[in-house]
Design a protein around this motif. Sequence first.
Motif, PDB file in Angstrom:
ATOM      1  N   MET A 190       9.944  -4.798  -2.253  1.00 19.34           N
ATOM      2  CA  MET A 190      11.114  -4.010  -1.992  1.00 19.34           C
ATOM      3  C   MET A 190      12.308  -4.955  -1.949  1.00 19.34           C
ATOM      4  O   MET A 190      12.293  -5.956  -1.278  1.00 19.34           O
ATOM      5  N   SER A 191      13.324  -4.615  -2.684  1.00 18.51           N
ATOM      6  CA  SER A 191      14.509  -5.467  -2.680  1.00 18.51           C
ATOM      7  C   SER A 191      15.633  -4.772  -1.931  1.00 18.51           C
ATOM      8  O   SER A 191      15.673  -3.554  -1.819  1.00 18.51           O
ATOM      9  N   ASP A 192      16.550  -5.577  -1.442  1.00 21.92           N
ATOM     10  CA  ASP A 192      17.693  -5.048  -0.702  1.00 21.92           C
ATOM     11  C   ASP A 192      18.940  -5.599  -1.351  1.00 21.92           C
ATOM     12  O   ASP A 192      19.370  -6.696  -1.045  1.00 21.92           O
ATOM     13  N   VAL A 193      19.490  -4.840  -2.304  1.00 27.79           N
ATOM     14  CA  VAL A 193      20.650  -5.327  -3.036  1.00 27.79           C
ATOM     15  C   VAL A 193      21.955  -4.764  -2.511  1.00 27.79           C
ATOM     16  O   VAL A 193      23.014  -5.237  -2.879  1.00 27.79           O
ATOM     17  N   SER A 194      21.903  -3.753  -1.639  1.00 27.88           N
ATOM     18  CA  SER A 194      23.148  -3.101  -1.226  1.00 27.88           C
ATOM     19  C   SER A 194      23.437  -3.193   0.259  1.00 27.88           C
ATOM     20  O   SER A 194      24.457  -2.720   0.702  1.00 27.88           O
ATOM     21  N   GLY A 195      22.562  -3.796   1.015  1.00 21.04           N
ATOM     22  CA  GLY A 195      22.741  -3.731   2.462  1.00 21.04           C
ATOM     23  C   GLY A 195      22.821  -5.079   3.135  1.00 21.04           C
ATOM     24  O   GLY A 195      23.366  -6.041   2.594  1.00 21.04           O
ATOM     25  N   THR A 196      22.244  -5.133   4.303  1.00 18.76           N
ATOM     26  CA  THR A 196      22.348  -6.303   5.173  1.00 18.76           C
ATOM     27  C   THR A 196      21.391  -7.420   4.786  1.00 18.76           C
ATOM     28  O   THR A 196      21.543  -8.534   5.258  1.00 18.76           O
ATOM     29  N   GLY A 197      20.399  -7.124   3.986  1.00 16.26           N
ATOM     30  CA  GLY A 197      19.345  -8.089   3.690  1.00 16.26           C
ATOM     31  C   GLY A 197      18.166  -7.959   4.634  1.00 16.26           C
ATOM     32  O   GLY A 197      17.112  -8.516   4.414  1.00 16.26           O
ATOM     33  N   GLU A 198      18.357  -7.198   5.693  1.00 19.04           N
ATOM     34  CA  GLU A 198      17.307  -7.001   6.698  1.00 19.04           C
ATOM     35  C   GLU A 198      16.322  -5.932   6.230  1.00 19.04           C
ATOM     36  O   GLU A 198      16.685  -4.963   5.577  1.00 19.04           O
ATOM     37  N   VAL A 199      15.076  -6.123   6.575  1.00 17.33           N
ATOM     38  CA  VAL A 199      14.048  -5.107   6.357  1.00 17.33           C
ATOM     39  C   VAL A 199      13.542  -4.695   7.732  1.00 17.33           C
ATOM     40  O   VAL A 199      13.109  -5.535   8.519  1.00 17.33           O
ATOM     41  N   ILE A 200      13.624  -3.412   8.023  1.00 18.45           N
ATOM     42  CA  ILE A 200      13.080  -2.879   9.271  1.00 18.45           C
ATOM     43  C   ILE A 200      11.624  -2.524   9.019  1.00 18.45           C
ATOM     44  O   ILE A 200      11.295  -1.882   8.017  1.00 18.45           O
ATOM     45  N   VAL A 201      10.757  -2.941   9.916  1.00 22.28           N
ATOM     46  CA  VAL A 201       9.326  -2.664   9.798  1.00 22.28           C
ATOM     47  C   VAL A 201       8.861  -2.003  11.094  1.00 22.28           C
ATOM     48  O   VAL A 201       9.094  -2.524  12.185  1.00 22.28           O
ATOM     49  N   TRP A 202       8.232  -0.844  10.957  1.00 22.21           N
ATOM     50  CA  TRP A 202       7.587  -0.162  12.080  1.00 22.21           C
ATOM     51  C   TRP A 202       6.126   0.039  11.727  1.00 22.21           C
ATOM     52  O   TRP A 202       5.797   0.344  10.579  1.00 22.21           O
ATOM     53  N   ARG A 203       5.250  -0.077  12.708  1.00 20.17           N
ATOM     54  CA  ARG A 203       3.824   0.184  12.513  1.00 20.17           C
ATOM     55  C   ARG A 203       3.395   1.286  13.470  1.00 20.17           C
ATOM     56  O   ARG A 203       3.891   1.368  14.592  1.00 20.17           O
ATOM     57  N   LEU A 204       2.463   2.097  13.012  1.00 19.15           N
ATOM     58  CA  LEU A 204       1.962   3.222  13.797  1.00 19.15           C
ATOM     59  C   LEU A 204       0.468   3.343  13.553  1.00 19.15           C
ATOM     60  O   LEU A 204       0.014   3.256  12.415  1.00 19.15           O
ATOM     61  N   HIS A 205      -0.284   3.547  14.628  1.00 24.63           N
ATOM     62  CA  HIS A 205      -1.713   3.806  14.490  1.00 24.63           C
ATOM     63  C   HIS A 205      -1.953   5.295  14.669  1.00 24.63           C
ATOM     64  O   HIS A 205      -1.454   5.903  15.608  1.00 24.63           O
ATOM     65  N   CYS A 206      -2.712   5.879  13.755  1.00 24.46           N
ATOM     66  CA  CYS A 206      -3.104   7.284  13.847  1.00 24.46           C
ATOM     67  C   CYS A 206      -4.623   7.358  13.892  1.00 24.46           C
ATOM     68  O   CYS A 206      -5.310   6.592  13.209  1.00 24.46           O
ATOM     69  N   ALA A 207      -5.132   8.282  14.673  1.00 24.40           N
ATOM     70  CA  ALA A 207      -6.577   8.488  14.734  1.00 24.40           C
ATOM     71  C   ALA A 207      -7.079   9.189  13.473  1.00 24.40           C
ATOM     72  O   ALA A 207      -8.271   9.148  13.169  1.00 24.40           O
TER      73      ALA A 207
END
Length: 147
Positions: free
Chosen positions: A1-18
Amino acid sequence: MSDVSGTGEVIVWRLHCASPPERVYEALTTDAGRSQFWAESTRREGDELWFTFIHGEVGPCPVVEETSPSRFALVYFGHDVSFTHEPDGSGGTDLELRTSGFTEEDRDDVLAGWLNVLFPLKGYVDFGIDLRNHDPERSWKQKYVDQ
């Protein structure tokens, strides 16, 4: 995933589902699934998803990748977003959401906004419940997290 228009930051969230990856994938990739936790409704037109939210916002979001049951990616209101699903070894799913392409001004809304998608997703796939209030007077625009 590239970020050409924003801050350069990548937000990452993780979630566990049963629930298994196939159920999580179906919730994310079908109109019927998304309407149970994400938007009031969605409709697919070719490679675009049209999201309709409780406060009336409607928008097209191009689908970038669909690899069942492990990956779904789209451009969500100008932001690159991917959902990756992996079996947890016990019948459940470890999900990772990555987003980039947002501006510094939008960062806080994007950071919090994805939690407003992920927790209702878990409620739906694991428990069959809808955590949203469905009240247009109590939406994200008014800072309600249970829109």
